[in-house]
Design an enzyme around this catalytic site. Structure first.
Site, PDB file in Angstrom:
ATOM      1  CE1 TYR A   1      13.250   3.706   7.564  1.00  0.00           C
ATOM      2  CE2 TYR A   1      15.226   4.918   6.943  1.00  0.00           C
ATOM      3  CZ  TYR A   1      14.165   4.109   6.597  1.00  0.00           C
ATOM      4  OH  TYR A   1      14.013   3.697   5.287  1.00  0.00           O
TER       5      TYR A   1
ATOM      6  CE  LYS B   1      13.996   0.336   6.231  1.00  0.00           C
ATOM      7  NZ  LYS B   1      13.353  -0.574   5.281  1.00  0.00           N
TER       8      LYS B   1
ATOM      9  CB  THR C   1      -0.931   0.023   1.234  1.00  0.00           C
ATOM     10  OG1 THR C   1      -0.113  -0.108   2.406  1.00  0.00           O
ATOM     11  CG2 THR C   1      -1.944  -1.091   1.197  1.00  0.00           C
TER      12      THR C   1
ATOM     13  CG  LEU D   1       8.815  -3.253  -1.076  1.00  0.00           C
ATOM     14  CD1 LEU D   1       8.089  -2.582  -2.231  1.00  0.00           C
ATOM     15  CD2 LEU D   1      10.313  -3.137  -1.268  1.00  0.00           C
TER      16      LEU D   1
ATOM     17  CB  THR E   1      17.517   3.190   3.537  1.00  0.00           C
ATOM     18  OG1 THR E   1      17.619   4.624   3.555  1.00  0.00           O
ATOM     19  CG2 THR E   1      17.825   2.688   4.935  1.00  0.00           C
TER      20      THR E   1
ATOM     21  CD  GLU F   1      18.249   8.752   6.594  1.00  0.00           C
ATOM     22  OE1 GLU F   1      18.431   8.800   7.806  1.00  0.00           O
ATOM     23  OE2 GLU F   1      18.393   9.738   5.853  1.00  0.00           O
TER      24      GLU F   1
ATOM     25  CB  SER G   1       9.244   4.406   5.503  1.00  0.00           C
ATOM     26  OG  SER G   1       8.142   5.251   5.237  1.00  0.00           O
TER      27      SER G   1
ATOM     28  CB  ALA H   1       9.886   0.128   6.629  1.00  0.00           C
TER      29      ALA H   1
ATOM     30  CG  ASP I   1       9.391   2.423  -3.050  1.00  0.00           C
ATOM     31  OD1 ASP I   1       9.050   3.543  -3.481  1.00  0.00           O
ATOM     32  OD2 ASP I   1      10.517   2.190  -2.573  1.00  0.00           O
TER      33      ASP I   1
END
Ligand code: NAP
Ligand code: GDD
Length: 350
Positions: free
Chosen positions: A156, A160, A10, A85, A132, A134, A89, A87, A13
């Site tokens: 975050y 990750k 949803t 995918l 990511t 990040e 985010s 997360a 991406d």
């Protein structure tokens, strides 16, 4: 035809990836969270297509915090490809919900990998992890590559980081076909409205239509390597078509400030801005001198990632992947879509 499972279907991406896999002939299963209201807007067009929904696209309730749910889904679906995918985010939000972010973004990845092993899908299923830029945080090298040391700067990023290494560990320990896509920021008209690019293009459209006076932002000097989301989801698929798993940087190798993103966005709605002042006193004024962009320190982060710029040479060489949409084109696409949206909203409100 291959069967794919997408968590986070949803999201921005997930919605593009689902479209692309369906167009390639896949059967697609998506995990969705129970919400108090509809959370499937980005895939509504697929959901409402009777030739697709419940024919080649199936949705299942689930959550990355629930191991037994993951086991059941994997057993039932038996996917060939899994795209993880899902997360929490949002980087700034992760400072407010650090433990939950670690649960979903860090341990959630472990739960998934372990479920694959638990239900005996190690040989059948290939796994993509949404890693990511990040991870680079306080960057140790410019531009960043797959070999640049990590230095995350938020809960975050740290969550990750665990996700990244547990993927590498399960690949090396159990021979899983598991890969990390180290994706730099990628945007689109489907981007969530609390991320800076969409916040700016939404504001530009609404200000242009007289529905809003100004927008308040945080760090205008932060630099990001912004690409176009559908090109990045195509890269995810390419990674899983490789004989050997691996980790890849996905970026444009161009960086721009948040301020530049504002300048391009407002110019795209025929309201060029001029910036003056510094720090909290910096403002962006339109041609009449009206302040359209302000700084509000509430949007600053406890620790900031000031500069990201990636080198996607490995992806170019091994996957034949190259981004085509430029920074200026990306802003145009988003600003135009949000100007159209503002016009529609204005009509509805009239
Ligand atoms: P997004 O729009 O925020 O979508 C996140 C998705 O995860 C949504 O479908 C959300 O469901 C779902 N989700 C959140 N928590 C969950 C949970 N506990 N269990 C199951 N599902 C959950 O993010 P995105 O921009 O599409 O990014 C996709 C992935 O790539 C994320 O992992 C993100 O961290 C990573 N990433 C993104 C970028 C970028 O620039 N976009 C760059 C690098 C990496 P709801 O719709 O119900 O909220
Ligand atoms: N969200 C937001 N809102 N960011 C702002 C604002 C504001 O009002 N004003 C300035 N910024 C700055 C942030 O401080 C940051 O430096 C930059 O704009 C980008 O912020 P976001 O758009 O929230 O994205 P992000 O870079 O923190 O994180 C996104 O990209 C990561 C990849 O590098 C997310 O999509 C992450 O999930 C993703 O991993």
């Amino acid at each position: 035809m291959p069967i794919a499972l997408i968590t986070g279907i949803t999201g921005q991406d997930g919605s593009y990836l689902a479209e692309q896999l369906l167009a390639k002939g896949y059967t697609v299963h998506g995990m969705i969270r129970r919400a108090s209201n509809f959370n499937t807007q980005r895939i509504e067009h697929l959901f409402n297509d009777p030739e697709i929904y419940n024919q080649r696209l199936f949705l299942h309730h689930g959550d990355l915090t629930d191991s037994s749910n993951l086991n059941r889904l994997l057993e039932k679906i038996g996917p060939n490809e899994i795209y993880n995918l899902a997360a929490q985010s949002h980087v700034k939000v992760s400072f407010e919900v650090p433990e939950y972010t670690a649960e979903v973004d860090g341990l959630g990845t472990l739960r998934f990998l372990d479920s694959i092993k638990e239900v005996g899908l190690e040989k059948r299923a290939r796994f993509y992890q949404a890693s990511t830029s990040e991870l680079f945080g306080l960057v140790q090298e410019v531009p960043q590559t797959e070999k640049t040391p990590f230095y995350p700067r938020s809960p975050y990023g740290v969550a990750k980081l665990y996700g990244y290494w547990i993927v590498v560990n399960y690949r090396e320990s159990y021979g899983l076909h598991a890969s990390n896509g180290i994706l730099f920021n990628h945007e689109s008209p489907r981007r969530g409205e609390t991320f800076v690019t969409r916040k700016i293009t939404r504001a530009a459209g609404r200000i242009r239509e007289g529905m809003q006076e100004h927008v308040a932002l945080g760090n205008l000097g932060a630099q990001r390597d912004w690409g176009y989301a559908p090109e990045y989801t195509e890269m995810m698929w390419r990674m899983l078509q490789q004989e050997q798993p691996g980790d890849y940087v996905c970026a444009t190798q161009e960086t721009h400030t948040v301020r530049e993103f504002c300048e391009h966005s407002f110019a795209a709605v025929d309201m060029p801005l001029t910036f003056e002042g510094e720090g909290e006193n910096e403002v962006g004024r339109d041609e009449k001198g009206i302040v359209r962009v302000k700084v509000n320190p509430n949007y600053y982060r406890p620790a900031e990632v000031e500069l990201l710029i990636g080198n996607p040479e490995k992806a170019r060489r091994e996957l034949g992947w190259q981004p085509k949409v430029t920074f200026a084109e990306l802003v145009q696409i988003m600003a135009k879509a949000d100007w159209d949206l503002a016009k529609k909203e204005k009509l509805l409100a009239a």
